[in-house]
Structure formats: C-alpha cells, structure tokens
Design a protein around this motif. Structure first.
Motif, short mmCIF file in Angstrom:
data_model
loop_
_atom_site.label_atom_id
_atom_site.label_comp_id
_atom_site.label_asym_id
_atom_site.label_seq_id
_atom_site.Cartn_x
_atom_site.Cartn_y
_atom_site.Cartn_z
N GLY A 3 0.81 -1.21 0.00
CA GLY A 3 0.00 0.00 0.00
C GLY A 3 0.84 1.25 0.00
O GLY A 3 1.90 1.32 0.62
N GLY A 5 0.72 5.74 0.19
CA GLY A 5 -0.09 6.80 0.77
C GLY A 5 0.69 8.07 1.00
O GLY A 5 1.80 8.25 0.46
N HIS A 101 -8.24 7.73 2.56
CA HIS A 101 -8.09 6.41 1.92
C HIS A 101 -8.01 5.31 2.98
O HIS A 101 -7.03 4.55 3.07
CB HIS A 101 -6.86 6.39 1.00
CG HIS A 101 -6.97 7.34 -0.15
ND1 HIS A 101 -7.55 7.00 -1.35
CD2 HIS A 101 -6.59 8.65 -0.28
CE1 HIS A 101 -7.52 8.04 -2.18
NE2 HIS A 101 -6.95 9.05 -1.55
N ARG A 118 -11.47 -0.28 -4.48
CA ARG A 118 -10.11 -0.29 -3.92
C ARG A 118 -9.15 -0.61 -5.06
O ARG A 118 -9.28 -1.61 -5.75
CB ARG A 118 -10.00 -1.36 -2.85
CG ARG A 118 -8.62 -1.49 -2.23
CD ARG A 118 -8.36 -0.54 -1.11
NE ARG A 118 -9.32 -0.69 -0.03
CZ ARG A 118 -9.36 0.12 1.03
NH1 ARG A 118 -8.52 1.14 1.12
NH2 ARG A 118 -10.25 -0.06 1.99
N THR A 123 -5.53 2.35 -2.48
CA THR A 123 -6.27 3.60 -2.38
C THR A 123 -7.73 3.37 -2.74
O THR A 123 -8.11 2.33 -3.28
CB THR A 123 -5.66 4.66 -3.31
OG1 THR A 123 -5.68 4.17 -4.66
CG2 THR A 123 -4.21 4.93 -2.92
N CYS A 158 -10.58 12.90 -3.62
CA CYS A 158 -9.21 12.62 -4.04
C CYS A 158 -9.07 11.19 -4.54
O CYS A 158 -9.55 10.24 -3.92
CB CYS A 158 -8.26 12.85 -2.86
SG CYS A 158 -6.63 12.10 -3.02
N THR A 159 -8.36 11.02 -5.65
CA THR A 159 -8.05 9.69 -6.18
C THR A 159 -6.60 9.31 -5.93
O THR A 159 -6.15 8.25 -6.38
CB THR A 159 -8.30 9.66 -7.70
OG1 THR A 159 -7.35 10.52 -8.36
CG2 THR A 159 -9.72 10.11 -8.04
N MET A 160 -5.88 10.14 -5.21
CA MET A 160 -4.42 10.01 -5.04
C MET A 160 -3.74 9.91 -6.41
O MET A 160 -2.74 9.22 -6.59
CB MET A 160 -4.03 8.83 -4.16
CG MET A 160 -2.69 9.03 -3.43
SD MET A 160 -2.22 7.71 -2.29
CE MET A 160 -3.27 8.04 -0.90
N TYR A 162 -4.65 8.49 -9.30
CA TYR A 162 -4.59 7.09 -9.71
C TYR A 162 -3.95 6.94 -11.10
O TYR A 162 -3.19 5.99 -11.35
CB TYR A 162 -6.01 6.51 -9.71
CG TYR A 162 -6.10 5.05 -10.07
CD1 TYR A 162 -5.22 4.12 -9.54
CD2 TYR A 162 -7.09 4.60 -10.93
CE1 TYR A 162 -5.32 2.77 -9.86
CE2 TYR A 162 -7.21 3.26 -11.25
CZ TYR A 162 -6.32 2.35 -10.72
OH TYR A 162 -6.42 1.02 -11.04
N GLY A 224 -4.63 5.75 4.83
CA GLY A 224 -3.65 5.83 3.75
C GLY A 224 -3.06 7.21 3.62
O GLY A 224 -2.14 7.42 2.83
N ALA A 225 -3.60 8.16 4.37
CA ALA A 225 -3.04 9.51 4.45
C ALA A 225 -3.05 9.90 5.92
O ALA A 225 -4.11 10.08 6.51
CB ALA A 225 -3.86 10.49 3.62
#
Length: 283
Positions: A3, A5, A101, A118, A123, A158-160, A162, A224-225
């Motif tokens: 993972g 982040g 996330h 996921r 994410t 937010c999608t980080m 992707y 994840g953040a």
C-alpha cells in the motif's frame, strides 16, 4: 502490491497552497471562488467535490498552560473572550488535508453501484461515470471528505492521482510541495519516517508533536493519508477517534435475518393453523 499513501508533516507546511493548485490543474477540478471567507487566507474552507486538497490556516494565541500529563501544551484562546497572557504572540498552524483512503472504508461498504473501488495501490477511488448520485457515501465517511456536486449529484474526492500512479509517477500534490510537507511512498516506510520525525521534534522541545491516522489498530484500520500534528486533532477539524461507520453492519444484518426468519415462521404458522384446526374438527 504494498500500500502507498501520504505522510503530511504539518510542522513544515508553509501554507503556499501549491498542492491545491497542482491538484486542481492535474485533475481539471473547478475553482472554488476567489473571495475572502473570513477564515484567514483560506478561500476554499474545506474538502469537497471541488476541493480534493485543502490547506487550513489556523491562527492561535499561544500562552503556555499545564497539560494533564504534566507537560506543557498550547491552548487556543479566543481573542474577544480571553486576552492572551502575552499580547501579540501568535502562531499559524497550517495543514494540507486530503481524503484518508481508509483501510476499512465505509464508503466502499455502502456504494450500491461499485462506483467506489479499492485500487491495486490500496487507495479508494470514485468512478464518476458509474456513480448514480445516491449519496450514500457522503454520511458514511467518518471524516466528511466526500461531497456531491450540485449540478448532477455525483460524488467526488481525491483519487491520489490514480492515473499518475499507474504511470509510475507520484501524485501531483506531493510533486508540487516545496517543503516536502507532503511525502508520498509505501506506507510502511512512511510510518517509520514519521516516527523518527516525531522523535526529532520531541528532542527539540516540541512535545506536542504527535501522529494522527497512522495506527493500523485504530477505528478505521489506519489511514492511507496520515499526519504529524502540533495540536489536538479537533483544532485541525479532524475527529479525535474516527470509527468506520459501517462497523455494526454484520451484526445488524444478522439480527435482520433472524427477525425475517421469525416473521416468515409466524406467517407460515398463521396460514397452516386454520387448516390443521379444520382437519381436527372433521375427525
């Protein structure tokens, strides 16, 4: 895949909003307006459908008061109700907030269309072309991150980045941050780096420094953040003890199933009983 982040070190955030601008430019997000909001230099106010990164400006007067643990901590003082012990001594706490996330993401649990999914990076992403605008994910998020756009009701967050991750690039906000307040990478490495940073600040006398959202055993299974904060989470607009809002769903479904079986049994008996009584009466 391991993972990935964000680790956001608020102690080095300078409030430049480069992350907000980079996020909007890369993801083609509408602007939020350029008028003053009364919240310091913050024109975006909070996370939403058109704000996937939000830099908070928190102005504090900072008299020292004893903390319950015997250490000292900084206390927020409202200037109009309680004057500072040292007039004019202020500080700004700045923090770039984003979708967390979550490891246990309630938004995934309640989405009826599979719009939320996921990714292979760990994410959580909304597929806007599948979202039907039901809005179930909005109250499900313990952080209040997801919002629907009024034009069509679809949810965004937010999608980080992707699409950038798939191309081997880091998210636009982390790339644009000039002080490395936003750091991107494998979560295990970020947690180690964050723990070392907290130790460094404690050694420098910043006792209030602590991590938020890094613990895999917390109410959402770890974020994840996650963040290094210099005051209580509530000061930054973060819930102190977030819990996945769908944690009781399995128990609720179990009780609902038991109730449905009991009701079905009652109906079966009610229909069968008159026939049994008639047969008994004819004998």
């Amino acid at each position: 895949m391991p993972g990935v982040g964000f680790f956001t070190d608020t102690s080095v955030c300078i409030g430049c909003k480069a992350c907000e601008v980079a996020c909007k430019e890369w993801n083609a997000i509408p602007e939020d307006g350029l008028s003053l909001t009364g919240m310091s230099y913050d024109n975006t106010q909070g996370l939403g459908a058109s704000t996937w990164r939000h830099v908070a400006f928190i102005e504090q007067q900072k008299p020292q008061v004893p903390a319950p643990e015997g250490r000292t901590q900084l206390r927020v003082v409202e200037a109009e109700s309680e004057p500072s012990a040292e007039p004019g001594e202020m500080r700004w706490l700045m923090s770039s907030d984003v979708c967390k996330h979550c490891t246990h993401a309630a938004c995934l649990d309640v989405c009826p269309t599979g719009s939320l999914f996921r990714t292979e990076f760990g994410t959580v992403v909304v597929q806007e072309d599948i979202c039907n605008g039901c809005g179930y994910c909005v109250p499900a998020c313990p952080y209040g991150v997801i919002e629907q756009r009024p034009e069509d009701g679809r949810a965004f967050k937010c999608t980080m980045c992707y699409d950038r991750l798939g191309a081997g690039q880091e998210p636009a906000c982390a790339k644009a941050c000039p002080t490395e307040s936003i750091q991107f990478g494998p979560l295990d490495e970020l947690r180690e780096r964050a723990a070392l940073r907290v130790d460094q600040l404690h050694a420098a006398g910043v006792e209030e420094a602590h991590l938020y959202g890094h613990d895999p055993d917390d109410g959402v299974g770890g974020d994840g953040a996650f963040f290094l904060l210099l005051d209580r989470p509530e000061v930054y607009g973060l819930p102190p003890d977030p819990v996945v809002t769908t944690r009781d769903l399995p128990t609720m479904w179990k009780h609902a199933g038991a109730a449905a079986l009991s009701l079905a049994g009652a109906f079966a008996v009610s229909f069968a009983l008159p026939g049994l009584l008639r047969r008994k009466g004819t004998r």
